[in-house]
Design an enzyme around this catalytic site. Structure first.
Site, mmCIF file in Angstrom:
data_model
loop_
_atom_site.group_PDB
_atom_site.id
_atom_site.type_symbol
_atom_site.label_atom_id
_atom_site.label_comp_id
_atom_site.label_asym_id
_atom_site.label_seq_id
_atom_site.Cartn_x
_atom_site.Cartn_y
_atom_site.Cartn_z
ATOM 1 N N ARG A 1 -6.375 -6.290 -24.988
ATOM 2 C CA ARG A 1 -7.427 -6.644 -25.413
ATOM 3 C C ARG A 1 -7.487 -7.503 -25.692
ATOM 4 N NH1 ARG A 1 -8.553 -2.171 -23.534
ATOM 5 N NH2 ARG A 1 -9.703 -0.203 -24.194
ATOM 6 N N HIS B 1 -10.853 -6.912 -16.240
ATOM 7 C CA HIS B 1 -10.166 -5.863 -16.591
ATOM 8 C C HIS B 1 -9.919 -4.686 -15.491
ATOM 9 C CE1 HIS B 1 -11.397 -3.452 -20.706
ATOM 10 N NE2 HIS B 1 -10.555 -2.465 -20.138
HETATM 11 P P1 NDP Z 1 -0.633 3.782 -27.461
HETATM 12 O O1 NDP Z 1 -1.699 4.784 -29.145
HETATM 13 O O2 NDP Z 1 0.108 5.004 -26.960
HETATM 14 O O3 NDP Z 1 0.450 2.600 -28.132
HETATM 15 C C1 NDP Z 1 -0.252 2.037 -28.490
HETATM 16 C C2 NDP Z 1 0.694 0.728 -29.062
HETATM 17 O O4 NDP Z 1 0.515 -0.138 -29.979
HETATM 18 C C3 NDP Z 1 2.191 2.073 -30.280
HETATM 19 O O5 NDP Z 1 3.662 1.228 -29.675
HETATM 20 C C4 NDP Z 1 1.576 1.659 -31.449
HETATM 21 O O6 NDP Z 1 2.712 1.404 -32.844
HETATM 22 C C5 NDP Z 1 1.204 -0.308 -31.499
HETATM 23 N N1 NDP Z 1 0.760 -0.815 -32.608
HETATM 24 C C6 NDP Z 1 -0.620 -0.766 -32.725
HETATM 25 N N2 NDP Z 1 -0.850 -1.268 -33.714
HETATM 26 C C7 NDP Z 1 0.220 -1.983 -34.257
HETATM 27 C C8 NDP Z 1 0.566 -2.453 -35.367
HETATM 28 N N3 NDP Z 1 -0.171 -3.314 -35.880
HETATM 29 N N4 NDP Z 1 1.882 -4.072 -34.966
HETATM 30 C C9 NDP Z 1 2.657 -3.567 -33.907
HETATM 31 N N5 NDP Z 1 2.567 -2.364 -33.198
HETATM 32 C C10 NDP Z 1 1.387 -1.800 -32.948
HETATM 33 O O7 NDP Z 1 -1.551 3.016 -26.926
HETATM 34 P P2 NDP Z 1 -1.601 2.910 -25.330
HETATM 35 O O8 NDP Z 1 -0.268 2.446 -24.980
HETATM 36 O O9 NDP Z 1 -1.616 3.993 -24.596
HETATM 37 O O10 NDP Z 1 -2.919 1.967 -24.700
HETATM 38 C C11 NDP Z 1 -2.255 0.522 -25.212
HETATM 39 C C12 NDP Z 1 -3.646 -0.343 -25.362
HETATM 40 O O11 NDP Z 1 -4.198 -0.522 -23.751
HETATM 41 C C13 NDP Z 1 -4.534 0.466 -24.951
HETATM 42 O O12 NDP Z 1 -5.786 0.583 -26.929
HETATM 43 C C14 NDP Z 1 -5.945 -0.637 -25.359
HETATM 44 O O13 NDP Z 1 -6.692 -1.640 -25.875
HETATM 45 C C15 NDP Z 1 -5.649 -0.581 -23.321
HETATM 46 N N6 NDP Z 1 -6.261 -0.717 -22.096
HETATM 47 C C16 NDP Z 1 -5.850 -1.359 -21.254
HETATM 48 C C17 NDP Z 1 -6.345 -1.342 -20.105
HETATM 49 C C18 NDP Z 1 -6.442 -2.336 -19.113
HETATM 50 O O14 NDP Z 1 -7.170 -1.764 -17.770
HETATM 51 N N7 NDP Z 1 -6.468 -3.370 -19.517
HETATM 52 C C19 NDP Z 1 -6.257 0.172 -19.532
HETATM 53 C C20 NDP Z 1 -5.947 0.488 -20.476
HETATM 54 C C21 NDP Z 1 -5.257 0.484 -21.842
HETATM 55 P P3 NDP Z 1 3.289 2.996 -32.534
HETATM 56 O O15 NDP Z 1 4.320 3.455 -31.821
HETATM 57 O O16 NDP Z 1 4.422 2.689 -34.077
HETATM 58 O O17 NDP Z 1 2.166 3.391 -33.046
HETATM 59 C C1 OXD Z 2 -8.895 1.418 -22.064
HETATM 60 C C2 OXD Z 2 -9.352 0.803 -20.103
HETATM 61 O O1 OXD Z 2 -8.893 1.644 -22.292
HETATM 62 O O2 OXD Z 2 -9.587 0.773 -19.686
HETATM 63 O O3 OXD Z 2 -8.638 2.674 -21.339
HETATM 64 O O4 OXD Z 2 -9.355 -0.860 -20.731
#
Ligand code: NDP
Ligand code: OXD
Length: 304
Positions: A219, A267
């Site tokens: 993000r 994006h």
């Molecule tokens: P998940 O919820 O599966 O994973 C999030 C990860 O971030 C986890 O490992 C979590 O830790 C870690 N995390 C969250 N908060 C913190 C923090 N404060 N400090 C350290 N680590 C943290 O999400 P996804 O992997 O499914 O997706 C991640 C992000 O990718 C989405 O939220 C979205 O913003 C982005 N995205 C972008 C897309 C694009 O097209 N550009 C498409 C889809 C998603 P823990 O394992 O300990 O909970």
């Molecule tokens: C999502 C994205 O969060 O596309 O799924 O960014």
């Protein structure tokens, strides 16, 4: 028979065949509609672009099923008291793995030197092997861990960092310092929460090895834009490939567009895919009807 309101009209053409097929495959007889009286609705299939923003009248709704992985545009909605699930879609994950490995390899192999070579320079310098190019992934959830697996399969040494302790993963402020200190390529796959906003700032960018490459498909607000531009200008960051931004579409006058060491992708790193995502939605409706726990429930206090 549960009523499922598909509340993301712009996406309906993609789902109008895939979702009924997935519901049938899961053995669910449901009334799938694009409009319904709130008091009839058992499940809402939702996207941040949905016109539906006031969930107050949906008192019998058992769950709001988000089609996006990221939920920052919905977690703050005070009218949403129903359980909220986010999307973990094998198709979306596959797309993210392709974007991340593709852009990692672009920088690792120095592809631009040969693709954009207007002076026809014959520079026979070979890149190092992947095993000599440490990668760090911030965020080791569904997407980060899949990317880690793919990069490790190419021999990149991958360090992961997450919020909670888990095997083979760093966490906490000391873990972050360690994870950044070796990252020749840094990939940010964190959700946007109050804790992750501006995680990459002047102080943390300075912890990276000089010339590090950043890929941000997570993000936009994870990175302080001004600090990144200053670090690029100073050579501390060699290149940033950015897919997500504080404001989207990225405004035409934003300096990222013209910076020679920034690549903007609009994006498109990964999209939810209707065929695979419909199966995830159908499984959650099956679970809701069977009284089983939903998959991929969002913890609103945590923000993801
Ligand atoms: P998940 O919820 O599966 O994973 C999030 C990860 O971030 C986890 O490992 C979590 O830790 C870690 N995390 C969250 N908060 C913190 C923090 N404060 N400090 C350290 N680590 C943290 O999400 P996804 O992997 O499914 O997706 C991640 C992000 O990718 C989405 O939220 C979205 O913003 C982005 N995205 C972008 C897309 C694009 O097209 N550009 C498409 C889809 C998603 P823990 O394992 O300990 O909970
Ligand atoms: C999502 C994205 O969060 O596309 O799924 O960014």
């Amino acid at each position: 028979m549960p009523t499922v309101l598909f509340a993301a009209p712009s996406l309906w053409p993609e789902y109008q065949e895939a979702l009924p097929a997935a519901l049938a495959e899961a053995g669910i007889a449901a009334r799938l509609v694009t409009e319904a009286a709130p008091e009839e609705v058992d499940y809402i299939v939702y996207a941040p672009s949905s016109p539906l923003q006031d969930f107050t009248p949906y008192r019998r709704t058992k769950a709001v099923l988000n089609l996006w992985a990221g939920v920052e545009r919905i977690t703050g909605n005070p009218t949403l008291t129903q359980p909220l699930t986010r999307m973990v879609d094998p198709g979306l994950t596959e797309g993210m793995v392709e974007w991340v490995t593709g852009h990692t390899l672009r920088h690792h192999l120095g592809m631009d030197r040969h693709i954009l070579n207007p002076g026809h320079v014959w520079d026979p310098t070979c890149p190092p092997l992947a095993r000599e190019r440490p990668v760090t992934i911030l965020g080791m959830g569904a997407l980060g861990s899949a990317c880690a697996e793919a990069l490790r399969a190419l021999n990149f040494p991958v360090t992961g960092w997450s919020r909670t302790a888990k095997p083979g993963c760093l966490h906490g402020p000391d873990g972050l310092r360690e994870a950044l200190s070796t990252a020749q390529t840094l990939i940010t796959l964190l959700p946007k929460t109050p804790e992750t906003e501006n995680l990459l700032n002047a102080r943390t960018l300075a912890l990276l090895p000089r010339g590090a490459v950043i890929l941000n498909p997570g993000r936009g607000p994870l990175i302080d834009d001004g600090a990144l531009l200053a670090a690029l200008d100073a050579g501390q960051i060699g290149h940033a490939t950015l897919d997500v931004f504080r404001v989207e579409p990225l405004p035409q006058d934003h300096p990222f567009w013209s910076h020679p060491n920034v690549t903007v992708t609009p994006h498109i790193a990964a999209d939810t895919r209707a065929i695979t995502a419909s199966k995830v939605i159908a499984e959650n409706i099956r679970r809701g009807e069977a009284g089983e726990p939903f998959l991929h429930l969002v913890d609103r206090a945590r923000g993801y």
